[in-house]
Motif scaffolding. Structure first.
Motif, PDB file in Angstrom:
ATOM      1  N   LEU A  57     -63.812  -7.317 -12.031  1.00 31.13           N
ATOM      2  CA  LEU A  57     -62.697  -7.136 -12.954  1.00 31.13           C
ATOM      3  C   LEU A  57     -62.893  -7.976 -14.205  1.00 31.13           C
ATOM      4  O   LEU A  57     -63.269  -9.148 -14.130  1.00 31.13           O
ATOM      5  CB  LEU A  57     -61.380  -7.535 -12.274  1.00 31.13           C
ATOM      6  CG  LEU A  57     -61.077  -6.808 -10.963  1.00 31.13           C
ATOM      7  CD1 LEU A  57     -59.933  -7.478 -10.236  1.00 31.13           C
ATOM      8  CD2 LEU A  57     -60.752  -5.343 -11.235  1.00 31.13           C
ATOM      9  N   GLY A  58     -62.628  -7.368 -15.349  1.00 32.45           N
ATOM     10  CA  GLY A  58     -62.649  -8.104 -16.601  1.00 32.45           C
ATOM     11  C   GLY A  58     -61.418  -8.999 -16.698  1.00 32.45           C
ATOM     12  O   GLY A  58     -60.294  -8.529 -16.584  1.00 32.45           O
ATOM     13  N   MET A  59     -61.630 -10.299 -16.906  1.00 31.86           N
ATOM     14  CA  MET A  59     -60.547 -11.268 -16.972  1.00 31.86           C
ATOM     15  C   MET A  59     -60.496 -11.890 -18.366  1.00 31.86           C
ATOM     16  O   MET A  59     -61.530 -12.064 -19.025  1.00 31.86           O
ATOM     17  CB  MET A  59     -60.744 -12.369 -15.922  1.00 31.86           C
ATOM     18  CG  MET A  59     -61.005 -11.862 -14.511  1.00 31.86           C
ATOM     19  SD  MET A  59     -59.688 -10.792 -13.876  1.00 31.86           S
ATOM     20  CE  MET A  59     -58.333 -11.971 -13.864  1.00 31.86           C
ATOM     21  N   ARG A  67     -46.510  -7.605 -11.887  1.00 32.79           N
ATOM     22  CA  ARG A  67     -46.351  -7.945 -13.295  1.00 32.79           C
ATOM     23  C   ARG A  67     -47.723  -8.191 -13.938  1.00 32.79           C
ATOM     24  O   ARG A  67     -48.591  -8.841 -13.353  1.00 32.79           O
ATOM     25  CB  ARG A  67     -45.488  -9.198 -13.455  1.00 32.79           C
ATOM     26  CG  ARG A  67     -44.023  -9.013 -13.078  1.00 32.79           C
ATOM     27  CD  ARG A  67     -43.284 -10.332 -13.264  1.00 32.79           C
ATOM     28  NE  ARG A  67     -43.317 -10.773 -14.650  1.00 32.79           N
ATOM     29  CZ  ARG A  67     -42.311 -10.635 -15.516  1.00 32.79           C
ATOM     30  NH1 ARG A  67     -41.186 -10.059 -15.124  1.00 32.79           N
ATOM     31  NH2 ARG A  67     -42.427 -11.072 -16.752  1.00 32.79           N
ATOM     32  N   PRO A  68     -47.927  -7.706 -15.167  1.00 35.36           N
ATOM     33  CA  PRO A  68     -49.222  -7.931 -15.832  1.00 35.36           C
ATOM     34  C   PRO A  68     -49.441  -9.378 -16.258  1.00 35.36           C
ATOM     35  O   PRO A  68     -50.577  -9.767 -16.543  1.00 35.36           O
ATOM     36  CB  PRO A  68     -49.148  -7.004 -17.053  1.00 35.36           C
ATOM     37  CG  PRO A  68     -47.690  -6.839 -17.328  1.00 35.36           C
ATOM     38  CD  PRO A  68     -47.020  -6.862 -15.981  1.00 35.36           C
ATOM     39  N   ASP A  69     -48.372 -10.179 -16.302  1.00 33.75           N
ATOM     40  CA  ASP A  69     -48.517 -11.568 -16.752  1.00 33.75           C
ATOM     41  C   ASP A  69     -48.702 -12.544 -15.592  1.00 33.75           C
ATOM     42  O   ASP A  69     -48.628 -13.758 -15.778  1.00 33.75           O
ATOM     43  CB  ASP A  69     -47.325 -12.003 -17.608  1.00 33.75           C
ATOM     44  CG  ASP A  69     -45.979 -11.834 -16.910  1.00 33.75           C
ATOM     45  OD1 ASP A  69     -45.967 -11.328 -15.764  1.00 33.75           O
ATOM     46  OD2 ASP A  69     -44.958 -12.198 -17.503  1.00 33.75           O
ATOM     47  N   THR A  70     -48.939 -12.026 -14.381  1.00 31.04           N
ATOM     48  CA  THR A  70     -49.272 -12.891 -13.252  1.00 31.04           C
ATOM     49  C   THR A  70     -50.742 -12.682 -12.878  1.00 31.04           C
ATOM     50  O   THR A  70     -51.262 -11.565 -12.957  1.00 31.04           O
ATOM     51  CB  THR A  70     -48.388 -12.634 -12.022  1.00 31.04           C
ATOM     52  OG1 THR A  70     -48.554 -11.279 -11.582  1.00 31.04           O
ATOM     53  CG2 THR A  70     -46.921 -12.894 -12.362  1.00 31.04           C
ATOM     54  N   LEU A  71     -51.387 -13.764 -12.466  1.00 33.39           N
ATOM     55  CA  LEU A  71     -52.795 -13.709 -12.100  1.00 33.39           C
ATOM     56  C   LEU A  71     -52.998 -13.875 -10.604  1.00 33.39           C
ATOM     57  O   LEU A  71     -53.911 -13.293 -10.029  1.00 33.39           O
ATOM     58  CB  LEU A  71     -53.560 -14.818 -12.841  1.00 33.39           C
ATOM     59  CG  LEU A  71     -55.049 -14.980 -12.528  1.00 33.39           C
ATOM     60  CD1 LEU A  71     -55.807 -13.717 -12.932  1.00 33.39           C
ATOM     61  CD2 LEU A  71     -55.628 -16.191 -13.239  1.00 33.39           C
ATOM     62  N   TYR A  72     -52.125 -14.643  -9.986  1.00 30.64           N
ATOM     63  CA  TYR A  72     -52.316 -15.004  -8.579  1.00 30.64           C
ATOM     64  C   TYR A  72     -50.940 -15.134  -7.951  1.00 30.64           C
ATOM     65  O   TYR A  72     -50.048 -15.783  -8.508  1.00 30.64           O
ATOM     66  CB  TYR A  72     -53.074 -16.330  -8.488  1.00 30.64           C
ATOM     67  CG  TYR A  72     -53.338 -16.819  -7.084  1.00 30.64           C
ATOM     68  CD1 TYR A  72     -54.530 -16.521  -6.446  1.00 30.64           C
ATOM     69  CD2 TYR A  72     -52.389 -17.567  -6.390  1.00 30.64           C
ATOM     70  CE1 TYR A  72     -54.784 -16.965  -5.152  1.00 30.64           C
ATOM     71  CE2 TYR A  72     -52.634 -18.007  -5.099  1.00 30.64           C
ATOM     72  CZ  TYR A  72     -53.824 -17.709  -4.488  1.00 30.64           C
ATOM     73  OH  TYR A  72     -54.068 -18.140  -3.216  1.00 30.64           O
ATOM     74  N   VAL A  73     -50.745 -14.520  -6.785  1.00 24.27           N
ATOM     75  CA  VAL A  73     -49.467 -14.622  -6.064  1.00 24.27           C
ATOM     76  C   VAL A  73     -49.781 -14.764  -4.581  1.00 24.27           C
ATOM     77  O   VAL A  73     -50.590 -14.002  -4.033  1.00 24.27           O
ATOM     78  CB  VAL A  73     -48.571 -13.388  -6.298  1.00 24.27           C
ATOM     79  CG1 VAL A  73     -47.269 -13.529  -5.519  1.00 24.27           C
ATOM     80  CG2 VAL A  73     -48.280 -13.199  -7.782  1.00 24.27           C
ATOM     81  N   LEU A  91     -56.929 -11.240  -8.047  1.00 29.66           N
ATOM     82  CA  LEU A  91     -57.157 -11.041  -9.479  1.00 29.66           C
ATOM     83  C   LEU A  91     -56.397  -9.822  -9.971  1.00 29.66           C
ATOM     84  O   LEU A  91     -55.965  -9.762 -11.116  1.00 29.66           O
ATOM     85  CB  LEU A  91     -58.651 -10.864  -9.766  1.00 29.66           C
ATOM     86  CG  LEU A  91     -59.554 -12.063  -9.406  1.00 29.66           C
ATOM     87  CD1 LEU A  91     -61.006 -11.720  -9.680  1.00 29.66           C
ATOM     88  CD2 LEU A  91     -59.152 -13.304 -10.168  1.00 29.66           C
ATOM     89  N   MET A  92     -56.255  -8.844  -9.090  1.00 28.09           N
ATOM     90  CA  MET A  92     -55.447  -7.667  -9.406  1.00 28.09           C
ATOM     91  C   MET A  92     -54.598  -7.337  -8.188  1.00 28.09           C
ATOM     92  O   MET A  92     -54.897  -7.760  -7.075  1.00 28.09           O
ATOM     93  CB  MET A  92     -56.333  -6.467  -9.773  1.00 28.09           C
ATOM     94  CG  MET A  92     -57.153  -5.909  -8.610  1.00 28.09           C
ATOM     95  SD  MET A  92     -58.093  -4.426  -9.017  1.00 28.09           S
ATOM     96  CE  MET A  92     -56.773  -3.261  -9.340  1.00 28.09           C
ATOM     97  N   TYR A  93     -53.509  -6.618  -8.401  1.00 28.40           N
ATOM     98  CA  TYR A  93     -52.612  -6.258  -7.320  1.00 28.40           C
ATOM     99  C   TYR A  93     -53.173  -5.069  -6.567  1.00 28.40           C
ATOM    100  O   TYR A  93     -53.455  -4.029  -7.148  1.00 28.40           O
ATOM    101  CB  TYR A  93     -51.221  -5.934  -7.865  1.00 28.40           C
ATOM    102  CG  TYR A  93     -50.226  -5.516  -6.807  1.00 28.40           C
ATOM    103  CD1 TYR A  93     -49.939  -6.344  -5.730  1.00 28.40           C
ATOM    104  CD2 TYR A  93     -49.545  -4.308  -6.901  1.00 28.40           C
ATOM    105  CE1 TYR A  93     -49.022  -5.995  -4.758  1.00 28.40           C
ATOM    106  CE2 TYR A  93     -48.608  -3.938  -5.940  1.00 28.40           C
ATOM    107  CZ  TYR A  93     -48.356  -4.787  -4.864  1.00 28.40           C
ATOM    108  OH  TYR A  93     -47.438  -4.424  -3.915  1.00 28.40           O
ATOM    109  N   ALA A  94     -53.379  -5.245  -5.260  1.00 28.21           N
ATOM    110  CA  ALA A  94     -53.871  -4.157  -4.406  1.00 28.21           C
ATOM    111  C   ALA A  94     -52.903  -4.028  -3.235  1.00 28.21           C
ATOM    112  O   ALA A  94     -52.987  -4.790  -2.266  1.00 28.21           O
ATOM    113  CB  ALA A  94     -55.279  -4.457  -3.920  1.00 28.21           C
TER     114      ALA A  94
END
Length: 324
Positions: free
Chosen positions: A55-57, A89-95, A318-321
């Motif tokens: 993924l591009g970060m 949310r697009p403004d979160t990186l890690y949850v 890194l992305m929501y799956a």
């Protein structure tokens, strides 16, 4: 490093992609001394067996932006729903949901103060059943971001690593400016970092040469890097833990650098708050966590206290799956 899923070639491919996420298969194949078809087949297999994604970060520090880490305490009946909502949310990186099921850790990457305040001052405090919100600004990253944990596994020998490693971006005197076309390109690569130039050209409507120039500029300035997402358990890591360290101010940099060198640590940063260092680590078992705290953390000078919490479920890496 025993794993029920990954053999030597799989580990080498993961590390190769961490060093250069857009490296062509034929270049990786030449370094690994295998055929192009072998690398392509193994890549496709890993997308299924370990949920591999490149993924591009975006490195917000190169854009003059702040990164934040929020700790939310809430009732167990809403924790999973809230974590899923934050992950989308697009403004979160890690949850992640933490041990006990009543705490959520959320890494945030707001584009500006308005987005930050909207989430931290308005939305989260007003969410039903959220008891408290503690927000910590990340002050200095010792490890993480472009330095992904896979660079530590030593699957590749030093010569192979050097053949794939990209030049380190030079320090910047001012934030890098972005325009709408840059944002569009970053968004596309954020969904699939290995998207081909021809597909990027079609999606953006720009000539392929212009897309390549933008891509090269974003990478050379350090704004764009490529992260590798995969299931940690396939590497033999059944335990993920978070450490909050309270360190004497004079020892903060030394402890941060020591954490960055530990094989277990995938992220370490100085932070605001009572604990002035935060780290995420990968471990084989609770006994491994104990040994790490005793043998590696315990010998560092300047540490006054350590708070440790296990991660129950990583909702967003890194992305929501959904369903991971």
């Amino acid at each position: 490093m025993p794993s029920p899923t990954l053999d030597s070639l799989g580990l080498k491919l993961l590390q190769a992609l961490q060093l250069d996420g857009r490296a062509p298969f034929n270049r990786i194949a030449a370094v690994l001394d295998v055929s192009d078809q072998t690398v392509a087949r193994r890549y496709r297999r890993l997308t299924t067996t370990v949920n591999l994604r490149v993924l591009g970060m975006t490195d917000g520090t190169r854009l003059g932006r702040q990164n934040w880490l929020a700790r939310l305490h809430c009732s167990p009946d809403v924790a999973e729903r809230l974590a899923d909502a934050l992950a989308k949310r697009p403004d979160t990186l890690y949850v992640a949901l933490m041990s006990g099921g009543t705490e959520i850790i959320c890494g945030m990457k707001p584009r500006n103060t308005r987005e930050r305040d909207e989430l931290l001052l308005e939305r989260l405090p007003r969410t039903p059943h959220v008891g408290s919100v503690m927000a910590h600004c990340l002050l200095h990253r010792f490890y993480g971001g472009p330095l992904g944990w896979l660079t530590k596994i030593e699957a590749l020998d030093p010569g192979q690593q050097e053949a794939l490693r990209l030049p380190t971006p030079a320090p910047l005197e001012a934030p890098v400016p972005l325009d709408a076309a840059d944002d569009e390109l970053l968004a596309l690569l954020g969904r699939d970092g290995r998207t081909t130039l021809s597909v990027l050209q079609t999606a953006t409507g720009q000539p392929e040469s212009a897309v390549k120039r933008r891509l090269d500029r974003l990478r050379s300035t350090g704004v764009l890097y490529f992260g590798v997402q995969y299931d940690h358990a396939t590497m033999g890591h059944d335990v993920q833990a978070m450490l909050w360290l309270t360190v004497a101010p004079h020892a903060t940099a030394a402890v941060g650098r020591a954490l960055a060198d530990h094989p277990e640590v995938q992220f370490a940063s100085a932070t605001t708050g009572l604990a002035n260092l935060v780290a995420f680590g990968l471990f084989r078992s609770p006994e491994h966590v104990y040994a790490y705290l005793n043998d590696k953390i315990g010998i560092l000078d300047g540490i006054r206290s350590v708070e440790t919490a296990f991660i129950l479920r990583q909702v967003k890496q890194l992305m929501y799956a959904p369903g991971r």
